[in-house]
Design an enzyme around this catalytic site. Structure first.
Site, PDB file in Angstrom:
ATOM      1  N   GLY A 305       0.834  -1.195   0.000  1.00 35.54           N
ATOM      2  CA  GLY A 305       0.000   0.000   0.000  1.00 35.54           C
ATOM      3  C   GLY A 305       0.868   1.243   0.000  1.00 35.54           C
ATOM      4  N   GLU A 306       0.347   2.341   0.565  1.00 35.85           N
ATOM      5  CA  GLU A 306       1.059   3.618   0.660  1.00 35.85           C
ATOM      6  C   GLU A 306       1.271   4.284  -0.692  1.00 35.85           C
ATOM      7  OE1 GLU A 306       4.784   3.152   2.703  1.00 35.85           O
ATOM      8  OE2 GLU A 306       3.899   2.072   4.395  1.00 35.85           O
ATOM      9  N   GLY A 307       0.749   3.730  -1.770  1.00 38.88           N
ATOM     10  CA  GLY A 307       1.057   4.249  -3.098  1.00 38.88           C
ATOM     11  C   GLY A 307       2.389   3.757  -3.622  1.00 38.88           C
TER      12      GLY A 307
END
Length: 341
Positions: A305-307
């Site tokens: 996640g987190e981009g």
């Protein structure tokens, strides 16, 4: 912008007004590709990426000077059902880690020259438990969608969408189950590392939530309101805002695609300006991308996640732009083009 009409209908109206790509710019970009010092098509998807960017930026030679990763963070009431390997406090702790520059996304953005903005969405007030009631009221959903729209500043030329939120793979699985059917097992994965009884609780929570809200789930925006979270609504708003500003978007992984899937369910053309940055190791992500009609740029076995996957794809996209704008044509290089068959 969203306050004049019924909250969810105003979102629907905005989605229906999204502008198309410039086919003229795309055609001009392809024409340039045909003249560059290489066999036609030899750069594969790099050529497609360059034409894609040109079509949304509206110019034959796209630029990539201000890419941005926007990470939206929220907490979820369903975590109280024991669906996650981590407590909700981890979401705030990760916000501090982002600010201190200690997260993976900080390193990836630094490596590829990508800006990073992180948006907290009422972390101390989790959404309601979706197994018992709707996650959000309609007005809250619309307001959070609007916040996501306003988070995208002018001047950005590529938007990477990311998220952080303990419990958000549970709500993402519920969204996919509601939109695509099958069984909860088709969409539920290990997320941040649940297994055994916790994984069984996660599966049960998704089943219970979708069964509870099923009478209302024919409307994708009700799916977002009832089963989603603030980061889901904000990411959907950011994706729409980018489209309104002709900014191409790179989607991250499983949870980001839950927001994207809502938009796609409202309007099949809603994600035309989006690329899939990577294939997540969260099992159902490949099927989600298939349904969205997206082929991922990278497949690195990531599920952070987190981009992070979207940000990694920026390096590849920068290479596509550099080749498109920096390579010489056959005429400029005085190189003979293809002859005969």
């Amino acid at each position: 912008m969203l306050a004049d009409a019924a909250p969810l209908d105003s979102i629907r109206h905005l989605i229906g007004k999204m502008p198309p790509a410039s086919e003229r710019a795309a055609a001009a970009a392809r024409a340039r590709q045909a003249e560059l010092t290489k066999p036609q098509g030899s750069l594969g998807r790099l050529e497609e990426i360059a034409a894609f960017l040109a079509s949304w930026q509206g110019k034959p030679s796209p630029t990539l000077d201000r890419p941005l990763v926007a990470v939206f963070a929220a907490n979820h009431g369903v975590v109280a059902k024991g669906v996650s390997a981590y407590p909700p406090s981890v979401t705030r702790a990760m916000m501090q880690n982002f600010s201190a520059g200690g997260a993976a996304i900080n390193q990836i953005c630094g490596a590829f020259g990508v800006g990073l903005k992180v948006f907290e969405l009422a972390l101390d007030i989790p959404t309601k438990d979706i197994t018992e009631e709707p996650a959000m009221e309609a007005a809250e959903t619309a307001a959070t969608f609007a916040f996501g729209m306003e988070a995208i500043d002018g001047g950005v030329d590529l938007l990477c969408v990311g998220e952080m939120g303990i419990g958000n793979t549970t709500v993402a699985a519920a969204i996919f189950y509601a939109l695509y059917g099958g069984s909860a097992a088709d969409w539920v994965g290990r997320g941040a590392g649940v297994e055994g009884e916790a994984l069984a609780r996660k599966m049960a929570a998704v089943e219970t939530a979708v069964a509870l809200h099923r009478p209302f789930l024919s409307d994708p925006l009700e799916v977002m309101r009832r089963l989603g979270g603030r980061e889901i609504a904000a990411m959907a708003g950011a994706i729409v805002a980018a489209r309104m500003q002709n900014i191409p978007v790179v989607l991250d992984g499983y949870v980001v695609c839950a927001a994207a899937a809502i938009l796609h369910a409202v309007d099949k053309s809603a994600l035309d300006h989006c690329l899939a940055g990577h294939l997540s190791a969260e099992g159902a992500h490949g099927e989600v991308l298939r349904r969205l009609g997206k082929i991922p740029l990278l497949d690195l076995g990531m599920r952070l996640g987190e981009g992070s996957g979207a940000a990694l794809a920026v390096g590849l996209i920068k290479a596509a732009v550099a080749c498109h704008t920096g390579m010489a044509t056959f005429a400029e290089a005085q190189v003979a083009g293809k002859v005969g068959g």
